[in-house]
Design an enzyme around this catalytic site. Structure first.
Site, PDB file in Angstrom:
ATOM      1  N   LYS A   1       1.327  -1.606  -0.105  1.00 47.24           N
ATOM      2  CA  LYS A   1      -0.127  -0.387   0.124  1.00 47.24           C
ATOM      3  C   LYS A   1       1.083   1.005  -0.093  1.00 47.24           C
ATOM      4  CE  LYS A   1      -3.281   2.286   2.301  1.00 47.24           C
ATOM      5  NZ  LYS A   1      -4.382   2.268   4.045  1.00 47.24           N
TER       6      LYS A   1
ATOM      7  N   LYS B   1      -2.219  -1.827  -4.026  1.00 50.73           N
ATOM      8  CA  LYS B   1      -3.137  -0.601  -3.605  1.00 50.73           C
ATOM      9  C   LYS B   1      -2.492   0.722  -3.776  1.00 50.73           C
ATOM     10  CE  LYS B   1      -6.307   1.886  -0.949  1.00 50.73           C
ATOM     11  NZ  LYS B   1      -7.082   2.174   0.238  1.00 50.73           N
TER      12      LYS B   1
END
Length: 349
Positions: A218, A272
């Site tokens: 992320k 992400k």
């Protein structure tokens, strides 16, 4: 050079013989593209409804839907409206939804204590959805940012995020959500060691069947802005998240993060944001061969929607092309705000 050009001119549709007698590859790749049936027959990657996960935003109250201004077409839903919406995507065949709360600011505090309330917004939604739409998978976010007054994913001491103290709270949050009916826990906080701690706690509590979808990679991205509007943390956030989310310049680090999460018991990995990090999706899938997912985040969604609304591109075509890109890169599925729309498009054929 002239000799090569000559060979190309002389090549037959079925391939030409080289000087040593070996058969050259066919020169006419466009043959496979000339008709729709042929393009479908030779297609390497296929997107289906089974590849879609729908993130939804929750608010308190009843019979209310609030549009998210920076995410055209996306609404915050009360629990009863969320049940209706999820019933509709379940009928389309979407296999799972991911829940994100917009917590009442009055319930936010520096410790994110509302995350541990067994009757908080997410837990109420889990119970209602499990009762009314039992066939759909329920994925919950484990992080403190929707619950903290400072907007960070963990506990603060001054301006420093406390890793181990935060992990202890995340474990309790994960257990609370599992007890309410979550099928998949998705830790998005990026604290070190949280996957192993949550897996151990699940096993000890008799919750070994709960899956963990780790936000393994992320990034500290500029593409999260509309999401923070949706959950109400943009104005609350103090500073940035660069000390725990990953540097967008790093790729090898994602492999190390993912390897640790695999060792600690993650069942699935997530990258992400999505489209700007397709290389990371490919590298994780190739290295670990595990179920690997990408999150087409709010900024990606908002850009496509804004361009479509301005007539700058074909919104539906861009939606489908972007989702296809995730599959081509190796993703087993995509968390996308387009899930309901894409599912309708795929069902229509």
């Amino acid at each position: 050079m002239h000799e090569t050009i000559g060979k190309l001119r002389d090549a037959k549709d079925g391939g030409a013989r080289a000087a040593d007698g070996a058969l050259d590859l066919p020169r006419r790749l466009r043959r496979n593209r000339r008709a729709d049936w042929s393009r479908r027959l030779t297609r390497e990657t296929t997107l289906t409804v089974d590849d879609l996960i729908w993130p939804i935003f929750l608010i308190d109250g009843e019979k209310r839907r609030e549009p998210v201004a920076t995410m055209p077409g996306v609404e915050r839903l009360t629990v009863d409206e969320a049940v209706r919406a999820v019933e509709s995507v379940a009928r389309l065949g979407v296999p799972a939804v991911a829940l994100f709360p917009n917590t009442d600011p009055a319930l936010r505090d520096p410790d994110g204590s509302e995350a541990l309330n067994p009757d908080n917004l997410v837990c109420r939604a889990l119970k209602a959805l499990k009762r009314e739409v039992p066939e759909i998978g329920l994925i919950t976010d484990v992080a403190l940012d929707p619950y903290t007054s400072h907007g960070h994913d963990g506990l603060l001491e001054g301006d420093r995020i406390l890793n181990d103290a935060t992990v202890a709270v995340l474990v309790r949050q994960a257990l609370t959500q599992a007890e309410a009916g979550a099928d998949v826990i998705a830790p998005s906080d990026m604290m070190d060691g949280r996957v192993g701690a949550i897996r151990t706690a699940f096993d000890d509590a008799g919750r070994a069947d709960v899956q963990i979808m780790s936000y393994a990679a992320k990034y500290a991205s500029a593409f999260y802005g509309p999401f923070r509007d949706a959950i109400g943390t943009r104005k609350a956030l103090t500073g940035d998240k660069k000390t725990y989310q990953m540097d967008p310049a790093n790729g090898d680090e994602a492999l190390r993060e993912a390897e640790l999460d695999v060792q600690e018991g993650a069942d699935m990995l997530m990258v992400k944001p999505g489209l700007p990090y397709l290389d990371i999706v490919r590298r994780l899938k190739d290295r670990f061969g595990m179920p690997t997912y990408a999150y087409q985040v709010s900024g990606e969604y908002a850009m496509i929607q804004a361009a479509a609304q301005n007539g700058w591109l074909d919104g539906e075509a861009a939606m489908m092309e972007s989702l296809q890109a995730f599959k081509r890169a190796g993703a087993d599925g995509v968390l996308t705000y387009f899930a309901a729309e894409a599912a309708r498009r795929l069902k229509a054929g």
